[in-house]
Design a protein around this motif. Structure first.
Motif, PDB file in Angstrom:
ATOM      1  N   THR A 211       0.926  -1.286   0.205  1.00 28.49           N
ATOM      2  CA  THR A 211      -0.070   0.117  -0.180  1.00 28.49           C
ATOM      3  C   THR A 211       1.016   1.261   0.043  1.00 28.49           C
ATOM      4  O   THR A 211       1.826   1.391   0.697  1.00 28.49           O
ATOM      5  CB  THR A 211      -0.916  -0.055   1.238  1.00 28.49           C
ATOM      6  N   LEU A 212       0.505   2.125  -0.997  1.00 27.14           N
ATOM      7  CA  LEU A 212       1.414   3.359  -1.082  1.00 27.14           C
ATOM      8  C   LEU A 212       0.932   4.337   0.160  1.00 27.14           C
ATOM      9  O   LEU A 212      -0.253   4.570   0.343  1.00 27.14           O
ATOM     10  CB  LEU A 212       1.163   3.888  -2.324  1.00 27.14           C
ATOM     11  N   LYS A 213       1.919   5.047   0.818  1.00 27.49           N
ATOM     12  CA  LYS A 213       1.582   6.005   1.628  1.00 27.49           C
ATOM     13  C   LYS A 213       2.398   7.229   1.508  1.00 27.49           C
ATOM     14  O   LYS A 213       3.688   7.174   1.386  1.00 27.49           O
ATOM     15  CB  LYS A 213       1.819   5.629   3.166  1.00 27.49           C
ATOM     16  N   VAL A 214       1.898   8.288   1.042  1.00 27.38           N
ATOM     17  CA  VAL A 214       2.407   9.477   0.503  1.00 27.38           C
ATOM     18  C   VAL A 214       2.804  10.618   1.665  1.00 27.38           C
ATOM     19  O   VAL A 214       2.031  10.587   2.487  1.00 27.38           O
ATOM     20  CB  VAL A 214       1.733  10.207  -0.390  1.00 27.38           C
ATOM     21  N   GLY A 215       4.031  11.010   1.714  1.00 31.78           N
ATOM     22  CA  GLY A 215       4.425  12.039   2.482  1.00 31.78           C
ATOM     23  C   GLY A 215       5.369  11.375   3.762  1.00 31.78           C
ATOM     24  O   GLY A 215       5.723  12.209   4.555  1.00 31.78           O
ATOM     25  N   GLU A 216       5.571  10.130   3.643  1.00 34.68           N
ATOM     26  CA  GLU A 216       6.323   9.477   4.549  1.00 34.68           C
ATOM     27  C   GLU A 216       7.227   8.485   4.234  1.00 34.68           C
ATOM     28  O   GLU A 216       6.985   8.068   3.017  1.00 34.68           O
ATOM     29  CB  GLU A 216       5.328   8.888   5.832  1.00 34.68           C
ATOM     30  N   GLY A 217       8.258   7.910   4.847  1.00 38.44           N
ATOM     31  CA  GLY A 217       8.858   6.947   4.442  1.00 38.44           C
ATOM     32  C   GLY A 217      10.345   7.361   3.755  1.00 38.44           C
ATOM     33  O   GLY A 217      10.354   8.337   3.928  1.00 38.44           O
ATOM     34  N   ASP A 218      10.930   6.346   3.483  1.00 40.41           N
ATOM     35  CA  ASP A 218      12.210   6.690   2.522  1.00 40.41           C
ATOM     36  C   ASP A 218      12.517   6.258   1.131  1.00 40.41           C
ATOM     37  O   ASP A 218      13.687   6.557   0.557  1.00 40.41           O
ATOM     38  CB  ASP A 218      13.329   5.775   3.284  1.00 40.41           C
ATOM     39  N   ASP A 219      10.965   6.149   0.563  1.00 40.62           N
ATOM     40  CA  ASP A 219      11.426   5.815  -0.651  1.00 40.62           C
ATOM     41  C   ASP A 219      10.681   6.961  -1.638  1.00 40.62           C
ATOM     42  O   ASP A 219       9.988   8.147  -0.901  1.00 40.62           O
ATOM     43  CB  ASP A 219      10.381   4.615  -1.150  1.00 40.62           C
ATOM     44  N   TRP A 220      11.031   7.053  -2.930  1.00 43.84           N
ATOM     45  CA  TRP A 220      10.645   7.993  -3.786  1.00 43.84           C
ATOM     46  C   TRP A 220      10.068   7.618  -4.787  1.00 43.84           C
ATOM     47  O   TRP A 220      10.257   6.563  -5.462  1.00 43.84           O
ATOM     48  CB  TRP A 220      11.808   8.913  -4.163  1.00 43.84           C
TER      49      TRP A 220
END
Length: 357
Positions: A272-281
């Motif tokens: 599941t994609l979560k936008v605005g957080e995490g270490d991926d681009w």
């Protein structure tokens, strides 16, 4: 024989279930049943005796079979009555209201995106889907040797032998709408151009027909900083997050200079994609400052005006927001998956006329 009849008629009448009824059938008229065994004795009788006993035995067998069938039906009716009493409902009550109308996910996402940009002052512009080679390529500073102009990538319309009209294509992007709008309205300008586009490609993330939305803003004092703010506001509104981090990567597009690919910070948890957080681009669109030659093609003086442009795939951002894994699902004939992904009718006015219900 009368005793045999009375015996089985009484037993059948008192049978409590179908299992007991089957036992009685076997005892009476089964292969080794009492009535069947007596019918075998007919062969040992004289002709006169058979004339008397035969019809009586056949009548008894028929009566027992009829009693068995009637009792079986009675047991089934009683079971149904009991079930109806246990599962009682008032079938005269009206059914629960359930909305069944829906617009297509691509249309719904187009509505969402259009509303977001409208809040930032962008008007909707439209143009033809069959474009001249000049509007689709030349006016956008795309050189003749560019791969996009090859027939393996672009759908060209047929020209009869000797026909001297310029080549026409199924537009490969909605950028020609920007040229037409610049020529028609001049500057300043702030538009988005949603619509169908066509490219010769087909796989899990590409289809020959898909949907794009492109934006254009032209003014005398406009910069990449304005572009970044607009895209940040869009991403926050579309993905419904309070904060987002964008990353601009230098790129090259013939129609913008400088050009940049735009990535958003995100994470993937359980697919599941979560936008605005995490270490991926995640790359979501291309953008840049409008090339002076494109402004000139739109009959706008690049010495007096400048602007930014951006473009993204509507189908792709719909897949990201709603977790749809395959682009080709948008164009399947079986649309039962719509409700699975949460698409329902919108009680709001739409670009497609009236309410979407």
């Amino acid at each position: 024989m009368d005793d045999l009849r009375d015996k089985y008629i009484t037993l059948i009448a008192n049978a409590a279930d179908e299992a007991r009824l089957e036992d009685l059938r076997v005892q009476a008229v089964g292969k080794k049943g009492e009535i069947s065994l007596q019918m075998r004795e007919l062969g040992k009788m004289s002709a006169e005796e058979r004339q008397v006993a035969g019809p009586k035995l056949n009548a008894l067998k028929d009566e027992i079979n009829s009693a068995l069938a009637a009792k079986k039906q009675g047991l089934a009716d009683a079971a149904l009555d009991e079930r109806l009493r246990a599962e009682w409902m008032d079938v005269t009550l009206p059914a629960r209201h359930r909305r069944v109308g829906t617009i297509h996910p691509v249309s719904q996402v187009t509505e969402e995106v259009t509303a977001i940009f409208a809040d930032m002052g962008f008007a909707v512009a439209e143009g033809p889907q069959i474009e001249s080679d000049w509007f689709n390529f030349d006016a956008l500073n795309i050189p003749g040797h560019h791969p996009a102009r090859a027939e393996m990538d672009t759908f060209y319309t047929h020209r009869a032998p000797g026909e001297d009209r310029p080549p026409h294509v199924l537009r490969t992007h909605t950028s020609p709408v920007q040229i037409r709008t610049m020529q028609a309205q001049g500057a300043p300008l702030r538009i988005i151009a949603p619509g169908r586009v066509y490219r010769a490609d087909y796989d899990q993330t590409h289809t020959p027909m898909f949907h794009q939305i492109e934006g254009l803003a032209i003014d005398k004092d406009i910069s990449m900083a304005n572009l970044k703010w607009v895209l940040e506001e869009f991403v926050k509104a579309f993905f419904e997050v309070d904060d987002v981090e964008l990353r601009f990567r230098a790129s090259h597009f013939p129609f913008t200079e400088p050009s940049a690919e735009v990535d958003i910070r995100c994470s993937w948890e359980g697919g599941t994609l979560k936008v605005g957080e995490g270490d991926d681009w995640l790359e979501i669109l291309g953008s840049g400052m409008v090339h002076p030659k494109v402004l000139e093609a739109g009959k706008i003086d690049p010495n007096e005006w400048q602007g930014f442009a951006f473009g993204m795939g509507i189908d792709r951002i719909a897949m990201l927001k709603y977790g749809i894994p395959d682009l080709r699902a948008f164009f399947d004939s079986d649309l039962r998956w719509l409700r699975h992904y949460g698409f329902a009718s919108l009680d709001v006015p739409t670009l497609h006329g009236g309410l979407s219900r």
